[in-house]
Write a protein that holds these residues in place. Structure first.
Motif, PDB file in Angstrom:
ATOM      1  N   MET A  45       3.920  -2.826  -5.933  1.00  0.00           N
ATOM      2  CA  MET A  45       5.008  -3.786  -5.823  1.00  0.00           C
ATOM      3  C   MET A  45       5.397  -4.417  -7.160  1.00  0.00           C
ATOM      4  O   MET A  45       6.442  -5.038  -7.277  1.00  0.00           O
ATOM      5  CB  MET A  45       4.662  -4.890  -4.811  1.00  0.00           C
ATOM      6  CG  MET A  45       3.406  -5.702  -5.072  1.00  0.00           C
ATOM      7  SD  MET A  45       3.461  -6.869  -6.454  1.00  0.00           S
ATOM      8  CE  MET A  45       4.651  -8.032  -5.799  1.00  0.00           C
ATOM      9  N   MET A  90      -0.933   4.302  -5.981  1.00  0.00           N
ATOM     10  CA  MET A  90      -0.655   3.597  -4.745  1.00  0.00           C
ATOM     11  C   MET A  90       0.656   4.122  -4.184  1.00  0.00           C
ATOM     12  O   MET A  90       1.683   4.124  -4.862  1.00  0.00           O
ATOM     13  CB  MET A  90      -0.545   2.102  -5.040  1.00  0.00           C
ATOM     14  CG  MET A  90      -0.553   1.257  -3.795  1.00  0.00           C
ATOM     15  SD  MET A  90      -0.472  -0.485  -4.205  1.00  0.00           S
ATOM     16  CE  MET A  90      -2.173  -0.901  -4.283  1.00  0.00           C
ATOM     17  N   TRP A 159      -1.924 -11.659   1.025  1.00  0.00           N
ATOM     18  CA  TRP A 159      -1.867 -10.949  -0.264  1.00  0.00           C
ATOM     19  C   TRP A 159      -0.929 -11.644  -1.248  1.00  0.00           C
ATOM     20  O   TRP A 159       0.214 -11.929  -0.936  1.00  0.00           O
ATOM     21  CB  TRP A 159      -1.416  -9.505  -0.061  1.00  0.00           C
ATOM     22  CG  TRP A 159      -1.855  -8.625  -1.210  1.00  0.00           C
ATOM     23  CD1 TRP A 159      -3.055  -8.007  -1.332  1.00  0.00           C
ATOM     24  CD2 TRP A 159      -1.110  -8.329  -2.393  1.00  0.00           C
ATOM     25  NE1 TRP A 159      -3.110  -7.324  -2.519  1.00  0.00           N
ATOM     26  CE2 TRP A 159      -1.938  -7.514  -3.193  1.00  0.00           C
ATOM     27  CE3 TRP A 159       0.158  -8.681  -2.862  1.00  0.00           C
ATOM     28  CZ2 TRP A 159      -1.527  -7.028  -4.431  1.00  0.00           C
ATOM     29  CZ3 TRP A 159       0.560  -8.198  -4.097  1.00  0.00           C
ATOM     30  CH2 TRP A 159      -0.288  -7.380  -4.867  1.00  0.00           C
ATOM     31  N   THR A 223       4.047  -2.262   0.912  1.00  0.00           N
ATOM     32  CA  THR A 223       2.838  -1.624   1.422  1.00  0.00           C
ATOM     33  C   THR A 223       2.143  -0.848   0.329  1.00  0.00           C
ATOM     34  O   THR A 223       2.756  -0.480  -0.665  1.00  0.00           O
ATOM     35  CB  THR A 223       3.141  -0.634   2.569  1.00  0.00           C
ATOM     36  OG1 THR A 223       3.614   0.579   2.003  1.00  0.00           O
ATOM     37  CG2 THR A 223       4.146  -1.197   3.546  1.00  0.00           C
TER      38      THR A 223
END
Ligand code: SER
Length: 868
Positions: A45, A90, A159, A223
């Motif tokens: 992200m 990721m 998170w 995600t």
């Protein structure tokens, strides 16, 4: 039964799955974030942080990426657990104010169970303890029985991207390696049984420094699915390291120390895992433009490299090995990260240098550490920790690890104190030191050298070893910036031996730099220029293209300079020697020792001789040889110049032989023509010739030609007739000037004679005192005599200021002189009264030096005296 998928297949399937659901696939961002507050890209992200915060436009409502990440917070766990990595990929799907919890949850489940075919009975989920909505979605929309949905606290299920920033409750999906252990007493944190593989963050708040949550303008999804973790599951291996994403590196490292990984001890395996993990990280970090240093990101990189090297040593890997393993990494990522292939050579070079450097210090450091531990087995003091780091380059974290292996603690507090003192000391000591003189250049010196390709070619490729903007090293430069670039190889000639540096371009598909000057420092070539387009980064491979026209001009002038020196020796004096030279694109300048000016005939003969050698088309012979041999052959060296043991000799056979590092024509015929422009003196015993050769002769001729044509037009004669016409005109001009002079003095005289009317009668004599403008002493005397003639008996005093100097002239008539008066004495008296001096004959005298502002007063004083 699980279906085996290779790492690349897992990555591809993820991106395809979300692309089919309207997500725009984006390439991985750099590991070095644009956000200066974050050291490294730690999550998928991160590149989207400004979008979540509403500070930047979203590229699309939904995107999907496979993002390279590096986390070093758990570095000690690397190799010890089955799942810890510094570098990992990721896989993520993101919604920017588009879909939210329901789609995120149902798609995640569909992907895991339908695409990757994970058995539902081996999946567990967690939700944030207060998130009833997520709980309900898992239960109702997906059909998970409530006992398989665990509510968990803020620690694991809320998170945040950092101390501050976008955040939200999350829901995690775990894989169960041991479903046979039953469904009671479940602890998802038990990593011997469970592995978290997919984290869904419902990004809906921004957290500030005080921990206060503010809702974001939009609800988002972030995600992260750990590629290596899923690979471990799907490939049925006991840990991440044995997946196809990492194992080839471990295997290669094992091969280098003649081990079979599967036969190795647990400790050896652990060391191999650390090496495999760290090498992946450093290859990607260097590929993204980072270089090892003692600061920030550079230090993280240095520490990873040094750790890998140390573990290699523990395994007895002989020789430099990190560049070899880097090659394996590049191979593994050729398809997913094609840009890395271009960087491969650079990555290896950086590693090679860092490893060589560290190996030297490692041995000494380890010995030192052994001693320290022997002397004081209770604790490693802060000072010892610091000394190992400062003097031997032994990272303190590494010392701690070694100490820990023997159960000995280290004194971090003491270390920090010692460090602080050292920093303060060095700050006060270095405040006035110019960085470019010390630090930066010292660091650059570590880069090695630039191989000069330019004797044989004007084009080549080179790796960017360093970029300096405003004298500071930078990782990249963009359009408009002034920059100095160091390459590992370059065809650009750096200014030296009087020859100007090449001009041209450095470019790649992403940027272009126009080179304005090239200089050498030590063994490095610095290309100074301006970025004209795009961006240029450290580690880029650039095409280096020298401007060939300009290079040809410099070469013609350089060889012509050698010929000129030989011709001067032949024509003027064999003792002539070079005193300095400039080899530019538009001309050459040659200074030489010679006690007198050359005659015109000598200059012409020199020029003719050089041109004869040019026309004779001598092929140059360039050779590198020991200096003794060069001297033996009679090569000309420049007095006072320092030469190495090996020298480059430029031989124009039978004409000239000089030691020279410059670039030259291959054959003298390439010079075409040679023309001396001027011969002048620059100092006692030093003469200077400026000349042009090659294409520059044409420039010189064009200018001359334009001027003669202009003259011919002006004078309306042919070019050949110009000198005759000029001589005629000059004669005419002289005659006219004479006439003008005459007329001028006649006019002045007429004006002066008119002054006679102002004379006063004193008895039978006439007295005239007057000031007349701008007349020199001789003319003034003439005027005084003429006036006196006109007046008859009496005296005339005239004053005038010409060129800032005041002159007084006095003329007495014969009767006055006979009566015993003396003009000389008289003017002496007048001048004396005004601090000046004067004198002359009894009938005509002169004074100078009376101040300009006292002229009128002096004249009045003279009249009074005369009347008296
Ligand atoms: N940002 C979350 C993580 O890093 C999900 O991508 O786990």
């Amino acid at each position: 039964m699980l279906t085996y998928l290779a790492g690349a297949q897992i990555r591809r399937a993820f991106l395809d799955f979300y692309q089919a659901r309207g997500h725009m696939p984006l390439p991985s961002a750099s590991l070095i974030p644009e956000d200066p507050t974050v050291l490294l890209t730690i999550a998928g992200m991160l590149p989207f942080k400004p979008i979540f915060l509403g500070q930047q436009e979203r590229p699309a409502p939904r995107v999907t990426t496979a993002q390279k990440c590096v986390r070093t917070n758990d570095i000690e766990n690397v190799g010890r657990t089955a799942r810890h990595h510094t570098f990992f990929e990721m896989l993520g799907n993101f919604s920017f104010g588009d879909y939210f919890k329901k789609d995120a949850i149902t798609w995640a489940w569909e992907l895991l169970t339908q695409v990757y075919n994970l058995p539902c009975e081996q999946l567990w989920v967690s939700v944030y303890e207060e998130d009833d909505e997520a709980f309900a979605l898992w239960h109702n929309a997906v059909g998970i029985p409530p006992h398989r949905i665990q509510r968990m606290g803020e620690d694991s299920n809320f998170w945040v991207s950092g101390p501050t920033g976008p955040c939200g409750p999350c829901s995690e999906i775990y894989f169960d390696f041991h479903p046979e252990l039953g469904e009671t007493g479940i602890d998802l944190d038990d990593d011997t049984r469970f592995l978290e593989i997919y984290n869904l963050v419902f990004m809906q708040y921004n957290r500030d420094a005080q921990g206060v949550l503010t809702p974001l303008a939009q609800q988002n999804i972030d995600t992260g699915l750990g590629l290596e973790r899923l690979a471990q599951v799907l490939q049925g291996v006991p840990n991440n390291y044995e997946t196809d994403l990492v194992f080839p590196i471990l295997a290669k490292a094992a091969e280098l120390c003649s081990l079979d990984y599967y036969q190795a001890s647990a400790e050896q395996k652990r060391h191999l895992k650390v090496i495999g993990d760290h090498i992946r990280a450093v290859v990607h970090l260097i590929g993204d433009g980072l270089i090892p240093s003692n600061l920030g990101r550079g230090y993280i990189l240095r520490r990873l490299i040094r750790r890998a090297i140390r573990y290699g040593r523990l395994l007895d890997i002989r020789g430099v090995f990190t560049p070899i393993l880097a090659d394996v990494v590049v191979d593994l990522y050729t398809e997913a990260y094609p840009a890395l292939v271009e960087k491969a050579h650079w990555v290896q070079q950086v590693l090679l240098q860092e490893e060589n450097k560290f190996r030297k210090t490692l041995e000494t450091g380890e010995r030192m550490l052994g001693q320290i531990l022997a002397e004081c087995p209770e604790q490693i003091s802060g000072q010892a920790l610091f000394k190992l780091y400062d003097t031997y380059g032994f990272p303190p974290e590494l010392t701690e690890e070694v100490a820990q292996e023997q159960g000995i603690p280290v004194d971090w507090t003491g270390y920090r104190e010692t460090m602080q003192e050292a920093v303060e000391r060095s700050q006060s000591a270095h405040q006035t030191i110019d960085l470019t003189q010390g630090g930066v250049l010292a660091e650059l010196a570590e880069l090695g050298q630039t191989t000069f390709l330019g004797y044989l070619q004007t084009y080549g490729t080179g790796l960017v070893l360093s970029l300096l903007a405003e004298e500071q090293p930078v990782a990249q430069v963009a359009a408009g910036a002034e920059v100095r670039v160091v390459l590992d190889r370059s065809p650009f000639y750096a200014e030296s031996g009087g020859q100007i540096g090449d001009r041209g371009y450095l470019s790649s598909s992403s940027g272009r730099i126009r080179i304005l000057d090239v200089q050498k420092q030590g063994d490095l070539i610095f290309h100074r220029g301006q970025v004209e387009e795009g961006t240029v980064r450290l580690g880029d491979t650039l095409e280096a293209r020298v401007d060939e026209d300009l290079r040809r001009r410099a070469q013609a002038h350089h060889t012509a300079t050698h010929l000129l020196q030989a011709a001067l020796k032949a024509v003027v004096d064999p003792n002539i020697s070079q005193a300095g030279s400039l080899v530019a694109f538009d001309r050459l300048r040659f200074d030489f020792n010679c006690p007198r000016a050359l005659t015109e005939t000598e200059v012409e003969a020199t020029e003719t001789l050089v041109n004869r050698w040019v026309a004779e088309a001598h092929t140059l012979q360039v050779e590198v040889m020991p200096i003794a041999e060069a001297k033996h052959r009679g090569a000309v060296a420049m007095f006072g110049e320092k030469y190495g043991a090996e020298v480059r000799v430029i031989d124009v056979p039978g004409v000239s032989m000089e030691l020279c590092g410059g670039t030259h024509v291959r054959n003298t015929a390439e010079i075409g023509l040679f023309k001396i422009m001027t011969e002048t003196g620059v100092a006692t015993g030093v003469r200077r010739i400026e000349a042009v050769a090659g294409a520059a002769v044409l420039d010189y001729l064009k200018t001359r030609d334009r001027i003669t044509r202009q003259l011919s037009n002006e004078f309306k004669v042919t070019v050949e007739e110009v000198p005759g016409r000029v001589a005629t005109l000059q004669g005419e001009l002289k005659r006219t000037q004479k006439e003008v002079e005459q007329l001028r003095s006649e006019l002045a005289l007429t004006r002066v004679m008119a002054l006679a009317d102002q004379a006063h009668d004193v008895g039978d004599k006439k007295i005239l005192t007057a000031q007349i403008p701008d007349t020199n002493p001789d003319a003034l005397k003439g005027a005084a005599e003429r006036l006196l003639q006109k007046l008859g008996e009496g005296a005339v005093v005239l004053a005038s200021a010409a060129e800032g100097k005041v002159t007084f002239v006095v003329a007495f008539s014969p009767a006055l002189v006979k009566a015993g008066q003396n003009a000389g004495k008289f003017i002496g008296q007048v001048a004396g009264n005004f601090g000046a001096r004067g004198g002359g004959r009894p009938n005509l005298a002169q004074a100078g030096g009376i101040p300009l502002d006292q002229v009128n007063e002096a004249l009045r004083y003279a009249e009074q005296l005369l009347r008296g």
